[in-house]
Design a protein around this motif. Structure first.
Motif, PDB file in Angstrom:
ATOM      1  N   ASN A  35      -2.652  14.537   1.458  1.00 15.58           N
ATOM      2  CA  ASN A  35      -4.215  14.384   1.575  1.00 15.58           C
ATOM      3  C   ASN A  35      -4.546  15.424   2.425  1.00 15.58           C
ATOM      4  OD1 ASN A  35      -6.863  13.582   1.960  1.00 15.58           O
ATOM      5  ND2 ASN A  35      -6.740  11.827   2.609  1.00 15.58           N
ATOM      6  N   GLY A  36      -5.163  16.448   1.835  1.00 17.80           N
ATOM      7  CA  GLY A  36      -5.538  17.550   2.490  1.00 17.80           C
ATOM      8  C   GLY A  36      -7.023  17.730   3.177  1.00 17.80           C
ATOM      9  N   HIS A  37      -7.802  16.567   3.235  1.00 14.60           N
ATOM     10  CA  HIS A  37      -9.075  16.424   3.592  1.00 14.60           C
ATOM     11  C   HIS A  37      -9.409  16.780   5.022  1.00 14.60           C
ATOM     12  CE1 HIS A  37     -13.060  14.048   2.817  1.00 14.60           C
ATOM     13  NE2 HIS A  37     -13.278  15.182   3.133  1.00 14.60           N
ATOM     14  N   ARG A  38     -10.216  17.854   5.094  1.00 13.27           N
ATOM     15  CA  ARG A  38     -10.157  18.441   6.702  1.00 13.27           C
ATOM     16  C   ARG A  38     -10.845  17.541   7.550  1.00 13.27           C
ATOM     17  NH1 ARG A  38     -12.544  24.536   5.328  1.00 13.27           N
ATOM     18  NH2 ARG A  38     -12.751  24.661   7.586  1.00 13.27           N
TER      19      ARG A  38
ATOM     20  N   LEU B 140      -7.582  22.621  -4.952  1.00 10.19           N
ATOM     21  CA  LEU B 140      -8.315  21.849  -3.786  1.00 10.19           C
ATOM     22  C   LEU B 140      -9.711  22.550  -3.718  1.00 10.19           C
ATOM     23  CD1 LEU B 140      -5.415  21.439  -1.151  1.00 10.19           C
ATOM     24  CD2 LEU B 140      -6.317  19.536  -2.780  1.00 10.19           C
TER      25      LEU B 140
ATOM     26  N   TYR C 138     -14.169  21.661  12.009  1.00 10.27           N
ATOM     27  CA  TYR C 138     -14.885  21.500  10.702  1.00 10.27           C
ATOM     28  C   TYR C 138     -15.466  20.026  10.696  1.00 10.27           C
ATOM     29  CZ  TYR C 138     -15.338  20.320   5.656  1.00 10.27           C
ATOM     30  OH  TYR C 138     -15.988  20.220   4.454  1.00 10.27           O
TER      31      TYR C 138
ATOM     32  N   MET D 123       0.810  -1.216   0.084  1.00 15.40           N
ATOM     33  CA  MET D 123      -0.011   0.198   0.141  1.00 15.40           C
ATOM     34  C   MET D 123       0.921   1.379   0.063  1.00 15.40           C
ATOM     35  SD  MET D 123      -3.555  -0.625   1.997  1.00 15.40           S
ATOM     36  CE  MET D 123      -4.307   0.739   1.649  1.00 15.40           C
TER      37      MET D 123
ATOM     38  N   GLU E 297     -19.407  18.775   9.064  1.00 15.36           N
ATOM     39  CA  GLU E 297     -19.594  17.310   8.319  1.00 15.36           C
ATOM     40  C   GLU E 297     -20.469  16.568   9.346  1.00 15.36           C
ATOM     41  OE1 GLU E 297     -18.554  15.985   5.557  1.00 15.36           O
ATOM     42  OE2 GLU E 297     -17.295  17.576   4.740  1.00 15.36           O
TER      43      GLU E 297
ATOM     44  N   TRP F 243      -0.746   9.441  -4.809  1.00 17.26           N
ATOM     45  CA  TRP F 243      -1.791  10.233  -4.405  1.00 17.26           C
ATOM     46  C   TRP F 243      -1.786  11.677  -5.361  1.00 17.26           C
ATOM     47  CZ3 TRP F 243      -5.350   8.631  -0.794  1.00 17.26           C
ATOM     48  CH2 TRP F 243      -6.188   9.581  -0.353  1.00 17.26           C
TER      49      TRP F 243
ATOM     50  N   ALA G 127     -19.004   3.860   1.383  1.00 13.55           N
ATOM     51  CA  ALA G 127     -17.913   3.251   1.567  1.00 13.55           C
ATOM     52  C   ALA G 127     -17.358   2.872   0.418  1.00 13.55           C
ATOM     53  CB  ALA G 127     -18.406   1.851   2.225  1.00 13.55           C
ATOM     54  N   GLY G 128     -15.894   2.613   0.263  1.00 10.31           N
ATOM     55  CA  GLY G 128     -15.186   2.244  -1.004  1.00 10.31           C
ATOM     56  C   GLY G 128     -14.364   1.077  -0.504  1.00 10.31           C
TER      57      GLY G 128
ATOM     58  N   ASN H 293     -14.221  -0.308   3.020  1.00 10.74           N
ATOM     59  CA  ASN H 293     -14.282   0.525   4.337  1.00 10.74           C
ATOM     60  C   ASN H 293     -15.708   0.722   4.671  1.00 10.74           C
ATOM     61  OD1 ASN H 293     -11.355   1.944   3.036  1.00 10.74           O
ATOM     62  ND2 ASN H 293     -11.499   1.452   5.390  1.00 10.74           N
ATOM     63  N   ARG H 294     -16.455  -0.274   5.630  1.00 13.26           N
ATOM     64  CA  ARG H 294     -17.908  -0.104   5.784  1.00 13.26           C
ATOM     65  C   ARG H 294     -18.409   1.051   6.893  1.00 13.26           C
ATOM     66  NH1 ARG H 294     -19.559  -5.767   4.845  1.00 13.26           N
ATOM     67  NH2 ARG H 294     -18.685  -5.950   2.511  1.00 13.26           N
TER      68      ARG H 294
ATOM     69  N   PRO I  54      -7.911   4.054   3.891  1.00 10.64           N
ATOM     70  CA  PRO I  54      -6.770   3.303   3.534  1.00 10.64           C
ATOM     71  C   PRO I  54      -5.674   2.824   4.675  1.00 10.64           C
ATOM     72  CG  PRO I  54      -6.564   5.709   2.483  1.00 10.64           C
ATOM     73  CD  PRO I  54      -7.892   5.291   3.196  1.00 10.64           C
ATOM     74  N   LEU I  55      -5.655   3.940   5.732  1.00 11.62           N
ATOM     75  CA  LEU I  55      -4.903   3.390   6.651  1.00 11.62           C
ATOM     76  C   LEU I  55      -5.393   2.245   7.505  1.00 11.62           C
ATOM     77  CD1 LEU I  55      -2.619   3.995   9.044  1.00 11.62           C
ATOM     78  CD2 LEU I  55      -4.004   5.722  10.120  1.00 11.62           C
TER      79      LEU I  55
ATOM     80  N   TYR J  27     -19.444  14.632  12.163  1.00 10.45           N
ATOM     81  CA  TYR J  27     -18.637  13.556  12.636  1.00 10.45           C
ATOM     82  C   TYR J  27     -18.604  13.731  14.267  1.00 10.45           C
ATOM     83  CZ  TYR J  27     -17.880  12.008   7.794  1.00 10.45           C
ATOM     84  OH  TYR J  27     -17.832  11.457   6.666  1.00 10.45           O
TER      85      TYR J  27
ATOM     86  N   ASP K  45     -13.213  21.705   1.175  1.00 12.03           N
ATOM     87  CA  ASP K  45     -12.880  20.773   2.420  1.00 12.03           C
ATOM     88  C   ASP K  45     -11.414  20.004   2.006  1.00 12.03           C
ATOM     89  OD1 ASP K  45     -13.867  19.506   0.046  1.00 12.03           O
ATOM     90  OD2 ASP K  45     -15.003  18.049   1.097  1.00 12.03           O
ATOM     91  N   GLY K  46     -10.708  20.499   1.238  1.00 12.73           N
ATOM     92  CA  GLY K  46      -9.335  20.150   1.049  1.00 12.73           C
ATOM     93  C   GLY K  46      -9.097  18.926   0.246  1.00 12.73           C
ATOM     94  N   VAL K  47     -10.124  18.436  -0.609  1.00 12.28           N
ATOM     95  CA  VAL K  47      -9.979  17.206  -1.285  1.00 12.28           C
ATOM     96  C   VAL K  47      -9.707  17.512  -2.925  1.00 12.28           C
ATOM     97  CG1 VAL K  47     -11.413  15.380  -2.170  1.00 12.28           C
ATOM     98  CG2 VAL K  47     -11.836  16.067   0.074  1.00 12.28           C
TER      99      VAL K  47
END
Lengths: 151, 131
Positions: free
Chosen positions: B30-33, A67, B40, A52, B45, A59, A88-89, B82-83, B55-56, B47, A70-72
């Motif tokens: 990966n900058g996903h906040r 971006l 945030y 992995m 969101e 990436w 889910a993926g 990932n469920r 993926p971790l 959560y 939300d940073g994606v």
């Protein structure tokens, strides 16, 4: 089926990304191994890449203004889908050859499928992307299939 | 190594902290906040906390199989999904069970679950025995 998938959307199946070629460094392997809690010395020392590691190597590196808020990073391989909430993926990864510092690897991503299913709370869109990672001799190193679900 | 159907892989418990999650996403770029910006993640969101990167958790499934294999074999394939989400501070337990042995090939069912027993990521791994 609610018929979310128009012929225009389905025409994106087969779309392929431009090849990306990256070099593997001991430093990047070490960072990845440490950040993933790996305990095997060969990985922590960066002698060989753990499974992995290719996820980090390939990436998408995009500039800040590309971006979303939300940073994606936006996956340019994907069309605009009528459903946008990602669920889910899954990953299906074949490991064909080991990866070492100094290796140049090339990835090509292909959008291989788009399909629709009905879920409990409405329609779901599935898509699949296959990423082939090859070395400079053209040998397959890793094949990874990602499946993602949108609702 | 002589694996048999029903053999259990050694379990490992992971607890992700802020620093590890930041370093992991930095290693990816990966900058996903939702992974580092707690206000945030919670307020926008919805959560309960910072979300552990999917993926971790997948990586830990790979590690579980590799540590069990040692030098006796090579991981050749893994599929997982990932469920359910998990959050910084959760204890995530990773383990597996041998489901098939066919000549030099072993199939293992792996999973990551939280302390409540929710399966976060089920998967199937294949390994080739011998070096």
């Amino acid at each position: 089926m609610s018929g979310l998938l128009t012929p225009e959307l389905l025409a994106n199946i087969g779309k392929q990304s431009a090849p990306r070629r990256e070099i593997v460094t001991r430093r990047d392997i070490r960072k990845y191994a440490i950040a993933t809690d790996n305990r095997q010395r060969k990985y922590l020392d960066g002698d060989v890449a753990p499974p992995m590691f290719h996820v980090a190597l390939f990436w998408d590196v995009v500039e800040l203004d590309q971006l979303t808020p939300d940073g994606v990073s936006i996956d340019t391989l994907l069309p605009k889908f009528p459903l946008e909430k990602a669920m889910a993926g899954g990953l299906d990864i074949e490991y064909h050859r080991p990866i070492h510092p100094g290796d140049w690897l090339t990835s090509v991503r292909t959008l291989t499928d788009i399909y629709e299913k009905s879920g409990r709370s409405g329609p779901l869109i599935f898509y699949e992307i296959v990423m082939d990672v090859t070395n400079d001799d053209g040998e397959l190193v890793i094949r990874e299939k990602t499946t993602r679900i949108l609702r | 190594m002589n694996p048999k159907v029903g053999d259990h892989l050694p379990e490992r418990r992971h607890t992700v902290g802020n620093v590890q999650l930041m370093l992991y996403n930095a290693a990816l770029w990966n900058g996903h906040r939702i992974h580092f910006d707690e206000p945030y993640a919670k307020d926008v969101e919805g959560y309960p906390g910072l979300v552990v990167a999917g993926p971790l958790i997948g990586d830990w499934l790979n590690q579980c199989v590799e540590v069990w294999l040692g030098d006796a074999g090579t991981l050749t394939r893994i599929e997982y999904s990932n469920r359910a989400a998990s959050y910084v501070g959760d204890v995530i337990i990773v383990g597996g069970t041998v489901t098939a042995v066919d000549g030099g090939e072993v199939t293992v069912e792996v999973s990551a679950r939280n302390e409540a027993g929710d399966v976060l990521a089920p998967g199937v791994a294949t390994a080739r025995l011998g070096s």
